[in-house]
Design an enzyme around this catalytic site. Structure first.
Site, PDB file in Angstrom:
ATOM      1  N   LYS A 163       0.847  -1.176   0.000  1.00  0.00           N
ATOM      2  CA  LYS A 163       0.000   0.000   0.000  1.00  0.00           C
ATOM      3  C   LYS A 163       0.893   1.239   0.000  1.00  0.00           C
ATOM      4  O   LYS A 163       1.747   1.405   0.886  1.00  0.00           O
ATOM      5  CB  LYS A 163      -0.916   0.009   1.222  1.00  0.00           C
ATOM      6  CG  LYS A 163      -1.983  -1.071   1.206  1.00  0.00           C
ATOM      7  CD  LYS A 163      -3.035  -0.787   0.148  1.00  0.00           C
ATOM      8  CE  LYS A 163      -4.203  -1.744   0.243  1.00  0.00           C
ATOM      9  NZ  LYS A 163      -5.243  -1.453  -0.759  1.00  0.00           N
ATOM     10  N   ASP A 191      -0.001  -1.012  -4.834  1.00  0.00           N
ATOM     11  CA  ASP A 191      -1.356  -0.465  -4.871  1.00  0.00           C
ATOM     12  C   ASP A 191      -1.335   0.972  -4.382  1.00  0.00           C
ATOM     13  O   ASP A 191      -1.077   1.250  -3.214  1.00  0.00           O
ATOM     14  CB  ASP A 191      -2.285  -1.307  -3.994  1.00  0.00           C
ATOM     15  CG  ASP A 191      -3.740  -0.874  -4.114  1.00  0.00           C
ATOM     16  OD1 ASP A 191      -4.037   0.015  -4.935  1.00  0.00           O
ATOM     17  OD2 ASP A 191      -4.582  -1.438  -3.394  1.00  0.00           O
ATOM     18  N   GLU A 218      -1.228  -0.804  -9.341  1.00  0.00           N
ATOM     19  CA  GLU A 218      -2.690  -0.796  -9.214  1.00  0.00           C
ATOM     20  C   GLU A 218      -3.220   0.605  -8.917  1.00  0.00           C
ATOM     21  O   GLU A 218      -2.786   1.263  -7.979  1.00  0.00           O
ATOM     22  CB  GLU A 218      -3.101  -1.765  -8.100  1.00  0.00           C
ATOM     23  CG  GLU A 218      -4.589  -1.899  -7.904  1.00  0.00           C
ATOM     24  CD  GLU A 218      -4.943  -2.968  -6.881  1.00  0.00           C
ATOM     25  OE1 GLU A 218      -6.109  -2.996  -6.439  1.00  0.00           O
ATOM     26  OE2 GLU A 218      -4.058  -3.780  -6.516  1.00  0.00           O
ATOM     27  N   ASP A 243      -8.669  -0.843 -10.129  1.00  0.00           N
ATOM     28  CA  ASP A 243      -9.443  -1.285  -8.964  1.00  0.00           C
ATOM     29  C   ASP A 243     -10.624  -0.343  -8.765  1.00  0.00           C
ATOM     30  O   ASP A 243     -11.734  -0.604  -9.212  1.00  0.00           O
ATOM     31  CB  ASP A 243      -8.555  -1.334  -7.729  1.00  0.00           C
ATOM     32  CG  ASP A 243      -9.317  -1.742  -6.464  1.00  0.00           C
ATOM     33  OD1 ASP A 243     -10.517  -2.057  -6.544  1.00  0.00           O
ATOM     34  OD2 ASP A 243      -8.714  -1.742  -5.382  1.00  0.00           O
ATOM     35  N   LYS A 267     -14.118  -6.685  -7.015  1.00  0.00           N
ATOM     36  CA  LYS A 267     -14.459  -6.806  -5.602  1.00  0.00           C
ATOM     37  C   LYS A 267     -15.965  -6.911  -5.465  1.00  0.00           C
ATOM     38  O   LYS A 267     -16.708  -6.111  -6.049  1.00  0.00           O
ATOM     39  CB  LYS A 267     -13.936  -5.601  -4.809  1.00  0.00           C
ATOM     40  CG  LYS A 267     -12.416  -5.523  -4.743  1.00  0.00           C
ATOM     41  CD  LYS A 267     -11.948  -4.303  -3.968  1.00  0.00           C
ATOM     42  CE  LYS A 267     -10.429  -4.279  -3.864  1.00  0.00           C
ATOM     43  NZ  LYS A 267      -9.935  -3.040  -3.195  1.00  0.00           N
TER      44      LYS A 267
END
Length: 370
Positions: A163, A191, A218, A243, A267
């Site tokens: 992250k 990400d 991402e 995403d 998701k």
């Protein structure tokens, strides 16, 4: 078989340590659990983990939508009629995908239990036998992230999702530190959670990352900037994953038409559950775009639902459903054989919910009956 009652639990799942991403930090994870009971006595569980920044829903609004709109409309419906269930929800209220996901997941849990098969048998059958677990590194100092990565490698992990999403060159330093610590054979996925905002800033970071053998980058730009993704993709060999920029069919059409990404992160909380997730996976498959089932840090209930989708499709090449590993207390018993996950063959989601823990973590509750 008809839906007779829906119990709605607003809970906070306790995290072992804070979960830090570009736009927020969580000490506990807010979740909505529903318990759906049919007139035949079968019980199914569903989950909603909304996110103001991703799904456009808050914990409080999701609870209200379920209590006042979606749950009452489901009473008397057949939980096996997935198309009709989603059509009914979509006619009642636009969007709110995380709220709809809770209803969807509970219906699939019931369907599997009624037919005595795992959910993956309802959506194509099992294709994958197991998936490696990717450990998620929250944003921290380069040294802290590198140390955590080294500890996880010693435990058997072979891939990390980092992250980032603060200042671009500080993020680069974090990624460099982890790569130096874990070596060249460990997979690193980055990400950004929209944190680099635009293509210009992203390309600055990309140039510094191209020597680090990154699996993929991402969502570096804002969610609605599909053209920004196109620009970045045209100027780097690092694979790009979308995403937050993918919710449903509308976005998937644009991503395919513009060839805006190499991979998509599906998701259940963004698209509305298992049924719409399978539609997105089929679209991606036809376009030759690899898929991942990603996490909103769900409990065993929501995570299991995502795993059933991932295990049933060849085009699914990775999963990142590690929520239960982050909780000090969970409502279910989804089993991880670290560093892998293998689903069991129990009917439905294959998760046993401990209602005493559900009650313990519950902040408020409502019951909707026929």
């Amino acid at each position: 078989m008809k839906i007779k009652q829906i119990d709605i639990y607003a809970i906070h799942l306790p995290l072992v340590e804070p979960f830090v991403i570009s736009y927020d930090s969580y000490d506990t994870m807010p979740s909505i659990i529903i318990k759906m009971t049919t007139d035949t006595g079968i019980v199914g569980y569903g989950e909603s983990v909304p996110d103001d920044h991703v799904t456009g829903e808050s914990w409080e609004s999701t609870y209200a939508v379920l209590k006042h709109q979606l749950a009452p409309a489901m009473i008397g419906e057949n939980p096996l009629e997935f198309e009709k269930i989603h059509d009914r929800m979509n006619r009642i209220i636009r969007d709110v995908p995380a709220a709809k996901a809770a209803i969807d997941i509970a219906c699939f849990d019931i369907a599997g239990k009624a037919l005595q098969v795992p959910v993956y048998q309802l959506i194509g059958g099992r294709f994958h036998q197991k998936f490696p677990i990717t450990h998620v590194l929250s944003i921290g100092s380069p040294e802290k992230m590198a140390n955590e990565a080294a500890e996880r490698v010693a435990m058997g992990y072979r891939s990390f999702k980092m992250k980032v999403g603060t200042e671009v060159m500080k993020d680069v330093a974090r990624i460099q530190a982890v790569r130096e610590r874990v070596g060249a054979d460990i997979a690193i996925r980055v990400d950004v959670n929209q944190g680099w905002v635009n293509a210009a800033t992203t390309l600055r970071g990309v140039r510094a990352l191209e020597s680090l053998d990154i699996d993929w980058l991402e969502q570096p730009v804002k969610a609605d900037d599909i053209d920004g993704m196109v620009e970045v993709k045209s100027k780097t060999w690092i694979p790009l994953m979308i995403d937050e920029g993918l919710h449903g069919v509308k976005e998937m059409r644009e991503i395919i038409a513009k060839r805006a990404a190499d991979k998509v992160n599906i998701k259940l909380m963004k698209c509305g559950g298992i049924y719409p997730a399978m539609k997105l996976a089929n679209m991606a498959e036809m376009a030759g775009i690899e898929c991942q089932v990603g996490s909103m840090v769900e409990s065993s209930v929501g995570s299991a639902a995502g795993f059933h989708v991932a295990f049933s499709k060849k085009i699914m090449t990775s999963v990142e459903l590690t929520g239960p590993l982050k909780f000090s207390k969970d409502i279910g018993d989804l089993h991880y054989d670290v560093p892998f996950i293998e689903l069991n063959e129990q009917p439905g989601l294959g998760v046993n919910v401990d209602e005493s823990i559900l009650e313990e973590l519950c902040k408020f509750k409502d019951v909707v009956k026929g």
